[in-house]
Design an enzyme around this catalytic site. Structure first.
Site, mmCIF file in Angstrom:
data_model
loop_
_atom_site.group_PDB
_atom_site.id
_atom_site.type_symbol
_atom_site.label_atom_id
_atom_site.label_comp_id
_atom_site.label_asym_id
_atom_site.label_seq_id
_atom_site.Cartn_x
_atom_site.Cartn_y
_atom_site.Cartn_z
ATOM 1 N N LYS A 205 -88.083 -45.892 -5.623
ATOM 2 C CA LYS A 205 -87.973 -45.623 -4.182
ATOM 3 C C LYS A 205 -87.302 -44.269 -3.959
ATOM 4 O O LYS A 205 -87.773 -43.445 -3.199
ATOM 5 C CB LYS A 205 -87.185 -46.751 -3.516
ATOM 6 C CG LYS A 205 -87.015 -46.571 -2.036
ATOM 7 C CD LYS A 205 -86.199 -47.694 -1.439
ATOM 8 C CE LYS A 205 -85.878 -47.359 0.015
ATOM 9 N NZ LYS A 205 -84.981 -48.352 0.620
ATOM 10 N N GLU A 211 -82.365 -43.670 -15.127
ATOM 11 C CA GLU A 211 -83.120 -44.358 -16.176
ATOM 12 C C GLU A 211 -84.616 -44.074 -16.025
ATOM 13 O O GLU A 211 -85.313 -43.740 -16.993
ATOM 14 C CB GLU A 211 -82.892 -45.881 -16.101
ATOM 15 C CG GLU A 211 -81.485 -46.325 -16.429
ATOM 16 C CD GLU A 211 -80.550 -46.342 -15.222
ATOM 17 O OE1 GLU A 211 -80.814 -45.612 -14.239
ATOM 18 O OE2 GLU A 211 -79.548 -47.071 -15.273
ATOM 19 N N GLY A 268 -84.993 -51.942 -2.259
ATOM 20 C CA GLY A 268 -85.519 -51.944 -3.629
ATOM 21 C C GLY A 268 -85.819 -53.347 -4.135
ATOM 22 O O GLY A 268 -86.886 -53.617 -4.698
ATOM 23 N N ARG A 269 -84.890 -54.281 -3.903
ATOM 24 C CA ARG A 269 -85.089 -55.642 -4.435
ATOM 25 C C ARG A 269 -86.043 -56.469 -3.588
ATOM 26 O O ARG A 269 -86.317 -57.617 -3.895
ATOM 27 C CB ARG A 269 -83.733 -56.339 -4.605
ATOM 28 C CG ARG A 269 -82.841 -56.312 -3.386
ATOM 29 C CD ARG A 269 -81.413 -56.716 -3.732
ATOM 30 N NE ARG A 269 -80.476 -56.533 -2.621
ATOM 31 C CZ ARG A 269 -79.861 -55.394 -2.337
ATOM 32 N NH1 ARG A 269 -80.092 -54.311 -3.064
ATOM 33 N NH2 ARG A 269 -79.009 -55.323 -1.336
ATOM 34 N N GLU A 354 -77.176 -58.696 -6.095
ATOM 35 C CA GLU A 354 -77.066 -57.350 -5.521
ATOM 36 C C GLU A 354 -76.981 -57.446 -3.990
ATOM 37 O O GLU A 354 -76.359 -56.609 -3.348
ATOM 38 C CB GLU A 354 -78.255 -56.472 -5.952
ATOM 39 C CG GLU A 354 -77.963 -54.987 -5.817
ATOM 40 C CD GLU A 354 -79.060 -54.092 -6.373
ATOM 41 O OE1 GLU A 354 -80.156 -54.076 -5.799
ATOM 42 O OE2 GLU A 354 -78.821 -53.392 -7.379
ATOM 43 N N HIS A 385 -82.466 -76.795 -25.505
ATOM 44 C CA HIS A 385 -82.077 -76.724 -26.912
ATOM 45 C C HIS A 385 -81.058 -75.620 -27.149
ATOM 46 O O HIS A 385 -80.873 -75.170 -28.283
ATOM 47 C CB HIS A 385 -83.322 -76.537 -27.776
ATOM 48 C CG HIS A 385 -84.323 -77.637 -27.535
ATOM 49 N ND1 HIS A 385 -84.243 -78.853 -28.165
ATOM 50 C CD2 HIS A 385 -85.359 -77.717 -26.671
ATOM 51 C CE1 HIS A 385 -85.220 -79.638 -27.724
ATOM 52 N NE2 HIS A 385 -85.907 -78.969 -26.804
ATOM 53 N N LYS A 513 -72.485 -45.319 -11.787
ATOM 54 C CA LYS A 513 -73.414 -44.185 -11.883
ATOM 55 C C LYS A 513 -72.633 -42.872 -11.831
ATOM 56 O O LYS A 513 -72.875 -41.954 -12.607
ATOM 57 C CB LYS A 513 -74.400 -44.194 -10.708
ATOM 58 C CG LYS A 513 -75.425 -45.293 -10.719
ATOM 59 C CD LYS A 513 -76.422 -45.058 -9.567
ATOM 60 C CE LYS A 513 -77.255 -46.288 -9.290
ATOM 61 N NZ LYS A 513 -78.106 -46.175 -8.121
#
Ligand code: F6P
Length: 549
Positions: A205, A211, A268-269, A354, A385, A513
């Site tokens: 966005k 990254e 964003g999410r 978030e 398990h 950041k």
């Protein structure tokens, strides 16, 4: 407003104290119609709250809490396009992306609506082209591998949906998701990709995320080196971008037709419904992508129209608040009994943590209650398990969301019924446990007695009373996936409203950041460690003593 000062909150505290000793076994014994009283069906999805540690009276009181927090008012403000994300001065309009009645979303003017439809049309023609093989790489070959480069919401939503709908995936296309800065993510993939047949989707966005940009630059360098140098044509055939800042994508080397636009009112999410979902459209086709939107739209309508007492996102939010703020649960486990939903826990971690992982209210005051539990989880039955032991006997209160589809997308004889049996069995076992008397008679039936039985008995008792919600879909197709994800989105929103936080900013991710930016020169040996805390400075020196970075 401090929700803990409302009479609705106080009444819930009293009610909680009054049912402190109540076990789910008693709840079921007291109400033989408990399942029908506490399960709801919306758009074909069944949601069963009967194994939550609550009574019908609890729900009534919780609904009072929703009224006290003015959930209906905030919901209407969101859909009306008010800038409820006030700290970023933004509206929150991702539901507009899935609205199907052309030209009528009340909060957006005609120009923006036309842009939304234009982007959708562009996604269709682009994905049709790639899927039909008419989109060609620099050597004239059709695309075979699609690499989505993005992180957070620009990764988790598309990755979840592509895997969830893999039964509909184009058989000639492979999909890869690169998000991590660690080159162990990208390097092995580049080793096996053929640059002539690879398409990169750079989803960001902001188009500033470190990254994503580092991975995108590495991918671009790799591709252009293999294609004999960077040219506009090579970039145009092998890269597209999705962003709210098109000029940054142009600076990256992309021509306008390769840039898909999103808007600042898409968080964003919450962005998989936008062109951030272009990888989904590439994988399963635009018709399926639109079915995903339709499923979410059905949940939007339900959220807007259903009375609070039958409103699934509201009920789910309230149940979560009951568990966290009144019963004291600090976590919530997401347990999909469906391999295709393996990325759902990670997606929900970002969505919920978030959005609501905050301690300051909209009014700038510290919250008087904790917002959002820690969300975690993994697919079943694998989890059984591994960590289920703790759920059954670890003594922690861990509410669970079990999610399953009745029909398998990849049926094999003899698999689906045992899978569902395990899912239902776990929910029941967690709720009801095994009493000492039951454990004793089982041991006796197995021939044990005396000291041997006494020694073993405490280990065979299960307290139970572990609450869970079961979400059951007839099948996991695009429409049901949309319905499910929008349910969680609106649940998260309702919880944020009740806790009194802004669910749409995420200032907490900024501190790390900024600090990483300050440490980088020191790690590279281009700056010194003066001014850094002792521990960080020592770590940097230790790394540099081992390897030049
Ligand atoms: O740093 C957090 C975050 O901003 C998330 O909210 C977002 O989904 C992710 O980073 C990626 O952001 P972008 O799409 O701008 O690269």
């Amino acid at each position: 407003m401090d929700i803990t000062r409302t009479s609705a909150w106080r009444m819930l505290l009293q009610h909680r104290d009054g049912m402190a000793t109540c076990h789910l076994r008693d709840c079921f014994a007291d109400d033989p119609m408990r399942f029908s009283h506490l399960s709801f069906e919306v758009g074909g999805m069944l949601v069963d709250f009967s194994r939550q540690r609550l009574k019908q009276q609890t729900l009534k009181l919780l609904l009072g809490l929703a009224q006290a927090a003015d959930v209906p008012g905030w919901r209407d403000r969101m859909f009306a396009g008010e800038r409820i994300n006030f700290s970023e001065n933004r509206a929150v309009l991702h539901p507009a992306l899935r609205y199907s009645e052309k030209g009528t979303f009340p909060a957006l003017d005609q120009r923006v609506l036309s842009e939304i439809y234009a982007v959708r049309a562009k996604m269709r023609s682009f994905s049709d082209c790639v899927r039909s093989g008419s989109w060609r790489g620099f050597s004239g070959d059709a695309i075979r591998d699609v690499v989505n480069i993005g992180i957070g919401g620009s990764d988790l939503g598309p990755k979840l949906a592509v895997h969830a709908l893999s039964a509909w995936q184009h058989p000639g296309l492979n999909f890869h998701f690169i998000s991590n800065l660690d080159s162990a993510n990208l390097a092995p993939l580049l080793d096996k990709l053929d640059p002539r047949t690879t398409l990169f989707v750079v989803a960001s966005k902001s188009f500033t995320t470190q990254e994503t940009l580092i991975n995108a630059h590495t991918a671009r360098d790799w591709l252009c080196a293999k294609a004999g140098g960077q040219s506009e044509e090579v970039m145009a055939r092998h890269f597209v971008a999705v962003t709210a800042v098109p000029e940054l994508a142009r600076n990256f080397g992309l021509p306008e037709p390769n840039i898909f636009r999103i808007w600042d009112w898409v968080g964003g999410r919450y962005s998989l419904w936008s062109a951030v979902g272009v990888s989904i459209a590439l994988a399963v086709g635009m018709d399926n992508f639109e079915a995903l939107l339709k499923g979410a739209e059905a949940m939007d309508r339900h959220f807007q129209e259903a009375p609070l007492g039958e409103n699934l996102p509201v009920l789910m939010a309230l149940v979560g608040i009951w568990n966290s703020n009144f019963l004291g649960a600090e976590t919530n486990a997401v347990l999909p009994y469906n391999e295709s939903l393996r990325y759902l826990p990670a997606f929900l971690q970002q969505l919920e943590m978030e959005s609501n992982g905050k301690t300051v209210g909209r009014d700038g005051q510290p919250l008087e209650c904790k917002a959002n539990p820690v969300v975690w989880g993994a697919i079943g039955s694998n989890g059984q398990h591994a960590f289920f032991q703790l759920l059954h006997q670890g003594g922690w209160l861990v509410p669970c969301d079990f999610i399953a589809a009745v029909e398998s997308n990849f049926p094999l004889p003899g698999h689906q019924a045992p899978l569902l049996a395990n899912c239902f069995a776990q929910a029941a076992a967690l709720a009801f446990g095994k009493t000492e008397a039951e454990a004793r008679s089982e041991l006796e039936a197995a021939g044990l007695s005396g000291e041997q039985l006494t020694a073993l008995l405490p280990h065979k008792v299960f307290t139970g009373n572990q609450p869970s919600t079961l979400l059951l879909l007839p099948k996991l197709d695009a429409r049901y996936l949309g319905l499910l994800l929008a349910l969680y989105e609106h649940k998260t929103f309702v919880q944020g409203v009740i806790w009194g936080v802004n669910s749409f900013d995420q200032w907490g991710v900024e501190i790390g950041k900024q600090l990483a930016g300050r440490l980088l020169p020191a790690l590279r040996g281009e700056g010194d460690v003066a001014g850094l805390d002792e521990s960080t400075a020592a770590l940097i020196k230790w790394c540099r003593a081992h390897k030049a970075l």
